[in-house]
Design an enzyme around this catalytic site. Structure first.
Site, PDB file in Angstrom:
ATOM      1  N   TYR A   1       6.478  -5.659  12.407  1.00 18.54           N
ATOM      2  CA  TYR A   1       6.588  -4.252  12.721  1.00 18.54           C
ATOM      3  C   TYR A   1       5.259  -3.515  13.180  1.00 18.54           C
ATOM      4  CZ  TYR A   1       7.957   0.350  11.727  1.00 18.54           C
ATOM      5  OH  TYR A   1       8.362   1.238  11.718  1.00 18.54           O
TER       6      TYR A   1
ATOM      7  N   ASP B   1       4.285  -0.071  15.295  1.00 21.44           N
ATOM      8  CA  ASP B   1       4.520   1.329  15.580  1.00 21.44           C
ATOM      9  C   ASP B   1       4.044   1.533  16.806  1.00 21.44           C
ATOM     10  OD1 ASP B   1       5.090   2.640  13.020  1.00 21.44           O
ATOM     11  OD2 ASP B   1       2.785   2.413  12.399  1.00 21.44           O
TER      12      ASP B   1
ATOM     13  N   ARG C   1       0.576  -1.233   0.125  1.00 19.44           N
ATOM     14  CA  ARG C   1       0.474   0.013  -0.202  1.00 19.44           C
ATOM     15  C   ARG C   1       0.568   1.505  -0.213  1.00 19.44           C
ATOM     16  NH1 ARG C   1      -4.124  -1.005   5.018  1.00 19.44           N
ATOM     17  NH2 ARG C   1      -1.815  -1.401   5.610  1.00 19.44           N
TER      18      ARG C   1
ATOM     19  N   GLU D   1      21.322   9.104   9.186  1.00 21.30           N
ATOM     20  CA  GLU D   1      20.642   7.618   9.442  1.00 21.30           C
ATOM     21  C   GLU D   1      21.798   6.840   8.128  1.00 21.30           C
ATOM     22  OE1 GLU D   1      16.155   5.906   9.732  1.00 21.30           O
ATOM     23  OE2 GLU D   1      17.032   7.432  10.990  1.00 21.30           O
TER      24      GLU D   1
ATOM     25  N   ARG E   1      18.904   9.136   5.803  1.00 24.62           N
ATOM     26  CA  ARG E   1      18.366  10.446   5.344  1.00 24.62           C
ATOM     27  C   ARG E   1      18.379  11.495   6.396  1.00 24.62           C
ATOM     28  NH1 ARG E   1      12.304   8.616   9.028  1.00 24.62           N
ATOM     29  NH2 ARG E   1      13.411   7.144  10.397  1.00 24.62           N
TER      30      ARG E   1
ATOM     31  N   ARG F   1      -2.510  10.630  -2.558  1.00 22.12           N
ATOM     32  CA  ARG F   1      -3.336  11.519  -2.202  1.00 22.12           C
ATOM     33  C   ARG F   1      -3.131  13.030  -3.250  1.00 22.12           C
ATOM     34  NH1 ARG F   1      -0.944  13.958   3.414  1.00 22.12           N
ATOM     35  NH2 ARG F   1      -2.012  11.370   3.836  1.00 22.12           N
TER      36      ARG F   1
ATOM     37  N   ARG G   1      16.924  -6.502  10.303  1.00 23.06           N
ATOM     38  CA  ARG G   1      17.648  -4.915   9.606  1.00 23.06           C
ATOM     39  C   ARG G   1      17.917  -3.819  10.851  1.00 23.06           C
ATOM     40  NH1 ARG G   1      20.399  -4.688   5.475  1.00 23.06           N
ATOM     41  NH2 ARG G   1      20.403  -2.234   5.075  1.00 23.06           N
TER      42      ARG G   1
END
Length: 367
Positions: free
Chosen positions: A346, A348, A170, A298, A278, A174, A247
């Site tokens: 994973y 959040d 996904r 990073e 980043r 937008r 990772r």
């Protein structure tokens, strides 16, 4: 004798500990690192809260979770609006009308949809066999080549053709001029940093840092009726079925003698010529006005012994291996497994908190 010995002082461990204490249980938390908080730990440098283990931006649609964390610390109104630097040009993220205008000069949603339709139809009706095909089928070749391909290959250390399609199933598109990265209703950063959240969760609870539970598990097991384990599940079982893949990340922090380096908290560096993915400028998370600034580059890497664990590699091989470890858990009647590493999933931040609250409720009611 403790009712619960909690291994790990990250969000899962801290929330479970708090809930157990509320129910009158005797609790102790032990932590392998020399500080509490797990990966949300912040280090104060020149008055700036530096996210020591990478950027953490709290976001959720769950008002119960939002109200829960706000009872411990007030959150600010930070909105995540990252930028991406590709081939010398800056683009807005997530992919929205600003991005499409920067890419193609289009000004209307209809024009953007037409461009994406034309570029993605080569995979129309086909089942994508890898990440590259999946991405192109969703957003077209220009977006893939400009903003996805090189960044993803740095992130995972593999060619996009060698990565499974599900990693990028996904991709948010937008068709409005809206740079808010998250669709969640609630979003922000704790005022004063995440340490305040963890410290208030663990208020009044015995905590010992700098100790590794697995170095002397018999000793720790003898001190408590039950263990709450939040570390790597394969390590708990002495890698008896093999090692799970992760990772990891390496961070390069730099204090600069200027007040503003990049004008944004997060800028992704897409091109492979940059080894890092980043740069984070931490003061912007809290609208800082300090005279100096701290930036963090990073660098993604394959996990090696001694590294910190970050992302589980949830491909077929590793998921199958995890199922084997999950079955071993059934024999551990006095151990509760929770969190990203123990569940090889994973999460959040809001998901970790919800999981800890759910497990704590079931455990403390049924005990």
């Amino acid at each position: 004798m403790y009712d619960y010995l909690i291994v790990g002082s990250g969000l899962f461990g801290a929330v479970f500990a708090h809930q157990a204490k509320l129910q009158g249980r005797k609790v102790k938390v032990i932590e392998r690192r020399d500080h509490i908080g797990g990966n949300v730990y912040c280090e104060n440098i020149e008055g700036i809260n530096v996210h020591k283990y990478g950027a953490h931006i709290f976001h959720t649609n769950d008002k119960v979770i939002w109200d829960y964390v706000n009872q411990f610390v007030e959150f600010n109104r930070y909105t995540n609006t990252p930028m991406a630097l590709s081939k010398g040009k800056l683009y807005n993220l997530p992919f929205n009308m600003n991005t499409f205008n920067q890419l193609w000069g289009v000004k209307t949603p209809a024009e953007a949809k037409e461009m994406i339709f034309r570029q993605s139809k080569e995979f129309s009706g086909k089942e994508p066999s890898n990440l590259e095909e999946q991405a192109i089928s969703l957003v077209g070749r220009d977006v893939f080549e400009t903003l996805i391909k090189e960044y993803t290959e740095k992130q995972w250390g593999r060619d996009c053709k060698d990565l499974p399609a599900f990693i990028i199933k996904r991709l948010p598109l937008r068709y409005t001029f809206d740079n808010n990265y998250f669709n969640d209703k609630y979003q922000g950063i704790p005022i004063g940093g995440y340490n305040k959240l963890i410290e208030n969760l663990l208020d009044g609870i015995e905590v010992e840092t700098g100790v590794d539970y697995l170095d002397d598990r018999d000793k720790w097991n003898s001190l408590a009726k039950k263990i709450v384990y939040t570390g790597p599940i394969d390590r708990f079982f002495n890698y008896s079925l093999g090692k799970l893949d992760y990772r990891s990340l390496r961070f390069e922090h730099q204090l600069l003698e200027l007040d503003n380096y990049q004008g944004n908290a997060v800028v992704n560096y897409i091109d492979k010529k940059y080894e890092f993915t980043r740069i984070i400028e931490h003061k912007h998370f809290e609208f800082g006005k300090q005279e100096k600034t701290v930036i963090t580059r990073e660098y993604p890497k394959e996990f090696e012994e001694g590294d910190e664990y970050y992302y589980p590699v949830n491909d077929k091989k590793n998921n199958s291996l995890y199922i084997g470890y999950k079955s071993l858990r059934e024999n551990c009647v006095n151990v509760i497994f929770g969190g990203r590493l123990a569940e090889y999933k994973y999460y959040d931040m809001h998901q970790v908190i919800a999981s800890a609250l759910n497990i704590a409720e079931k455990e403390l009611i049924n005990e």
